[in-house]
Design an enzyme around this catalytic site. Structure first.
Site, PDB file in Angstrom:
ATOM      1  N   TYR A   1      29.016  -7.938  49.619  1.00 36.58           N
ATOM      2  CA  TYR A   1      29.908  -8.933  49.013  1.00 36.58           C
ATOM      3  C   TYR A   1      29.306 -10.336  48.898  1.00 36.58           C
ATOM      4  O   TYR A   1      29.973 -11.246  48.430  1.00 36.58           O
ATOM      5  CB  TYR A   1      31.224  -8.996  49.797  1.00 36.58           C
TER       6      TYR A   1
ATOM      7  N   HIS B   1      36.147  -7.521  40.446  1.00 34.31           N
ATOM      8  CA  HIS B   1      35.639  -7.020  41.724  1.00 34.31           C
ATOM      9  C   HIS B   1      34.249  -7.597  41.929  1.00 34.31           C
ATOM     10  O   HIS B   1      33.434  -7.616  40.987  1.00 34.31           O
ATOM     11  CB  HIS B   1      35.563  -5.488  41.738  1.00 34.31           C
TER      12      HIS B   1
HETATM   13  O1  CA2 Z   1      34.203  -5.567  45.218  1.00 33.31           O
HETATM   14  C1  CA2 Z   1      35.335  -6.043  45.395  1.00 33.31           C
HETATM   15  O2  CA2 Z   1      35.625  -7.199  45.094  1.00 33.31           O
HETATM   16  C2  CA2 Z   1      36.412  -5.187  46.065  1.00 33.31           C
HETATM   17  O3  CA2 Z   1      37.653  -5.487  45.438  1.00 33.31           O
HETATM   18  C3  CA2 Z   1      36.443  -5.595  47.516  1.00 33.31           C
HETATM   19  C4  CA2 Z   1      37.394  -4.751  48.353  1.00 33.31           C
HETATM   20  C5  CA2 Z   1      37.138  -3.259  48.153  1.00 33.31           C
HETATM   21  O4  CA2 Z   1      38.125  -2.499  48.825  1.00 33.31           O
HETATM   22  C6  CA2 Z   1      37.153  -2.886  46.691  1.00 33.31           C
HETATM   23  O5  CA2 Z   1      36.845  -1.518  46.571  1.00 33.31           O
HETATM   24  C7  CA2 Z   1      36.153  -3.696  45.907  1.00 33.31           C
HETATM   25  C8  CA2 Z   1      37.200  -5.062  49.850  1.00 33.31           C
HETATM   26  C9  CA2 Z   1      37.420  -6.487  50.184  1.00 33.31           C
HETATM   27  C10 CA2 Z   1      36.965  -6.665  51.596  1.00 33.31           C
HETATM   28  O6  CA2 Z   1      36.125  -7.767  51.636  1.00 33.31           O
HETATM   29  C11 CA2 Z   1      35.374  -7.931  52.738  1.00 33.31           C
HETATM   30  C12 CA2 Z   1      34.517  -8.995  52.706  1.00 33.31           C
HETATM   31  C13 CA2 Z   1      33.700  -9.240  53.762  1.00 33.31           C
HETATM   32  C14 CA2 Z   1      33.737  -8.425  54.868  1.00 33.31           C
HETATM   33  C15 CA2 Z   1      34.582  -7.347  54.903  1.00 33.31           C
HETATM   34  C16 CA2 Z   1      35.421  -7.104  53.836  1.00 33.31           C
END
Ligand code: CA2
Length: 153
Positions: free
Chosen positions: A26, A103
């Site tokens: 991310y 996303h």
């Molecule tokens: O890629 C994306 O932006 C997502 O929406 C992020 C979601 C995931 O479930 C989708 O499939 C794709 C997860 C968000 C969690 O973000 C975190 C960031 C840092 C550490 C842990 C989780």
């Protein structure tokens, strides 16, 4: 002078952890950093933004219900709820506003359960895999959608 249109930028569960964990997936920016670049971009486009995050599905639904008549469009990263929530899809449809789904990661390169989102059925467009730049591209596209709608009205 006419009031400037505003865009609701909505962020779903766990996005408050951005920059803290999983930087390989991310990126290193925090959600505060993403908000700052979005605010600057919106200003340059002549838009206001209301940037929010919640870990609670019902809170996201309530904010969407309130967006109707208040905002000109919605940019949403529904995070995990995109893959599971018909309630979020219904709330997006209720707004009758242009929606762009974003996303950070390329959900199509990841696990199969991330390939489908219910919420994208309410979206004019979907951007994924470009990190926080996706939010900026979404705001640009939204500015055009809002302008076009006005021109037609
Ligand atoms: O890629 C994306 O932006 C997502 O929406 C992020 C979601 C995931 O479930 C989708 O499939 C794709 C997860 C968000 C969690 O973000 C975190 C960031 C840092 C550490 C842990 C989780």
């Amino acid at each position: 002078m006419a009031k400037q249109p505003t865009v609701l930028v909505l962020n779903g569960p766990n996005l408050n952890m951005l920059g803290v964990r999983q930087p390989d997936v991310y990126g290193r920016e925090s959600l505060g950093d993403v908000e700052a670049v979005c605010a600057a971009k919106a200003k340059a486009l002549g838009l206001g933004i209301d940037f929010r995050q919640s870990n609670i599905e019902g809170e996201l639904v309530t904010w969407l219900q309130q967006a109707r008549g208040r905002h000109a469009g919605i940019v949403i990263n529904p995070a995990g709820y995109g893959h599971t929530s018909i309630a979020l899809l219904d709330a997006l449809l209720v707004t009758e506003l242009p929606v762009i789904e974003v996303h950070l990661s390329n959900i199509h390169r990841r696990e199969p359960f991330r390939h489908h989102t219910y919420t994208s059925q309410a979206a004019t467009g979907v951007i994924c895999g470009l990190g926080s730049q996706g939010y900026l591209l979404a705001l640009e596209a939204m500015a055009n959608l809002i302008k076009t709608k006005k021109a037609r009205a």
